[in-house]
Design a protein around this motif. Structure first.
Motif, PDB file in Angstrom:
ATOM      1  N   ALA A  98      23.935   3.529  18.686  1.00  0.00           N
ATOM      2  CA  ALA A  98      24.845   4.043  19.425  1.00  0.00           C
ATOM      3  C   ALA A  98      24.556   3.598  21.341  1.00  0.00           C
ATOM      4  O   ALA A  98      23.151   2.303  20.328  1.00  0.00           O
ATOM      5  CB  ALA A  98      24.510   5.323  19.898  1.00  0.00           C
ATOM      6  N   GLY A  99      25.256   2.944  21.743  1.00  0.00           N
ATOM      7  CA  GLY A  99      24.402   2.127  23.244  1.00  0.00           C
ATOM      8  C   GLY A  99      23.845   0.579  23.262  1.00  0.00           C
ATOM      9  O   GLY A  99      24.168   0.470  23.651  1.00  0.00           O
ATOM     10  N   LYS A 100      25.146  -0.139  22.143  1.00  0.00           N
ATOM     11  CA  LYS A 100      24.264  -1.497  21.425  1.00  0.00           C
ATOM     12  C   LYS A 100      25.775  -2.362  21.515  1.00  0.00           C
ATOM     13  O   LYS A 100      26.366  -1.515  21.345  1.00  0.00           O
ATOM     14  CB  LYS A 100      23.819  -1.773  20.967  1.00  0.00           C
ATOM     15  N   LYS A 101      25.726  -3.248  22.174  1.00  0.00           N
ATOM     16  CA  LYS A 101      26.910  -4.865  21.425  1.00  0.00           C
ATOM     17  C   LYS A 101      26.314  -5.168  20.614  1.00  0.00           C
ATOM     18  O   LYS A 101      25.626  -5.450  19.993  1.00  0.00           O
ATOM     19  CB  LYS A 101      26.685  -4.723  23.136  1.00  0.00           C
ATOM     20  N   VAL A 102      27.046  -5.044  19.913  1.00  0.00           N
ATOM     21  CA  VAL A 102      27.623  -5.420  18.871  1.00  0.00           C
ATOM     22  C   VAL A 102      28.334  -6.582  18.440  1.00  0.00           C
ATOM     23  O   VAL A 102      29.617  -6.593  18.785  1.00  0.00           O
ATOM     24  CB  VAL A 102      27.489  -4.762  17.287  1.00  0.00           C
ATOM     25  N   LYS A 103      27.711  -7.537  17.526  1.00  0.00           N
ATOM     26  CA  LYS A 103      28.785  -8.604  16.970  1.00  0.00           C
ATOM     27  C   LYS A 103      29.124  -8.225  15.557  1.00  0.00           C
ATOM     28  O   LYS A 103      28.376  -8.801  14.680  1.00  0.00           O
ATOM     29  CB  LYS A 103      28.899 -10.205  16.908  1.00  0.00           C
ATOM     30  N   LEU A 104      30.499  -8.315  14.851  1.00  0.00           N
ATOM     31  CA  LEU A 104      31.308  -7.704  13.810  1.00  0.00           C
ATOM     32  C   LEU A 104      32.252  -9.809  13.505  1.00  0.00           C
ATOM     33  O   LEU A 104      32.828  -9.762  14.043  1.00  0.00           O
ATOM     34  CB  LEU A 104      32.438  -7.010  13.586  1.00  0.00           C
ATOM     35  N   PHE A 110      33.499  -8.707  19.114  1.00  0.00           N
ATOM     36  CA  PHE A 110      32.413  -7.394  19.802  1.00  0.00           C
ATOM     37  C   PHE A 110      32.706  -6.119  19.968  1.00  0.00           C
ATOM     38  O   PHE A 110      33.934  -6.181  20.194  1.00  0.00           O
ATOM     39  CB  PHE A 110      31.929  -8.249  20.799  1.00  0.00           C
ATOM     40  N   ILE A 111      32.035  -5.190  19.513  1.00  0.00           N
ATOM     41  CA  ILE A 111      33.054  -3.752  19.796  1.00  0.00           C
ATOM     42  C   ILE A 111      30.927  -3.206  20.505  1.00  0.00           C
ATOM     43  O   ILE A 111      29.923  -3.980  20.527  1.00  0.00           O
ATOM     44  CB  ILE A 111      32.739  -3.421  18.600  1.00  0.00           C
ATOM     45  N   GLY A 112      31.306  -2.576  21.311  1.00  0.00           N
ATOM     46  CA  GLY A 112      30.483  -1.459  21.796  1.00  0.00           C
ATOM     47  C   GLY A 112      29.990  -1.305  23.181  1.00  0.00           C
ATOM     48  O   GLY A 112      30.461  -2.866  23.559  1.00  0.00           O
ATOM     49  N   PRO A 113      29.125  -1.253  23.983  1.00  0.00           N
ATOM     50  CA  PRO A 113      28.582   0.118  23.547  1.00  0.00           C
ATOM     51  C   PRO A 113      29.214   0.928  23.345  1.00  0.00           C
ATOM     52  O   PRO A 113      30.520   1.109  24.079  1.00  0.00           O
ATOM     53  CB  PRO A 113      27.573   0.276  24.479  1.00  0.00           C
ATOM     54  N   LEU A 114      29.187   1.649  22.016  1.00  0.00           N
ATOM     55  CA  LEU A 114      30.082   3.544  21.913  1.00  0.00           C
ATOM     56  C   LEU A 114      28.735   4.280  21.358  1.00  0.00           C
ATOM     57  O   LEU A 114      27.803   4.376  21.094  1.00  0.00           O
ATOM     58  CB  LEU A 114      30.326   2.956  20.356  1.00  0.00           C
ATOM     59  N   GLN A 115      29.869   5.499  22.071  1.00  0.00           N
ATOM     60  CA  GLN A 115      28.899   7.029  21.247  1.00  0.00           C
ATOM     61  C   GLN A 115      28.600   6.861  20.122  1.00  0.00           C
ATOM     62  O   GLN A 115      29.482   7.099  19.193  1.00  0.00           O
ATOM     63  CB  GLN A 115      29.939   7.599  22.355  1.00  0.00           C
TER      64      GLN A 115
END
Length: 105
Positions: free
Chosen positions: A31-37, A69-74
């Motif tokens: 949670a709370g971090k940007k990530v790359k798919l 890119f997705i996030g940051p997410l809850q």
């Protein structure tokens, strides 16, 4: 597969699309971090990664790789589908709070 580097500020997660199925079909991210798919379409036909809850949509051409890119997410679960094969190409991004990230009393 998960990749991380101190040179890259973003952790990478890999999804493979084969036989109109996503592998793995569930990935867990913090949670709370940007990530790359990174999505690798190993099929002979194109597919469209589609997720209303992630607010992402992207065509993945046959035998090609792409990324989003997705996030940051809850914390929670965020579903995605292959729009051209929605009955088989399905998956979920599970967002979890990292250990040690709680309040200190």
């Amino acid at each position: 597969m998960v990749f991380s580097s101190s040179l890259l500020a973003v952790t990478e997660y890999e999804l493979v699309l084969k036989d109109h199925l996503f592998f793995p079909s569930r990935i867990t991210i913090p949670a709370g971090k940007k990530v790359k798919l990174i999505i690798h379409n190993q099929d002979d036909t194109p597919e469209e990664f589609d997720s209303f809850s992630l607010n992402r949509q992207k065509v993945i051409f046959a035998k090609r790789k792409t990324y989003i890119f997705i996030g940051p997410l809850q914390p929670g679960e965020y579903d995605f589908v292959g729009e051209y094969n929605p009955n088989s190409a399905r998956g979920t991004v599970v967002v979890v709070k990292e250990a040690g990230g709680g309040d200190v009393n």
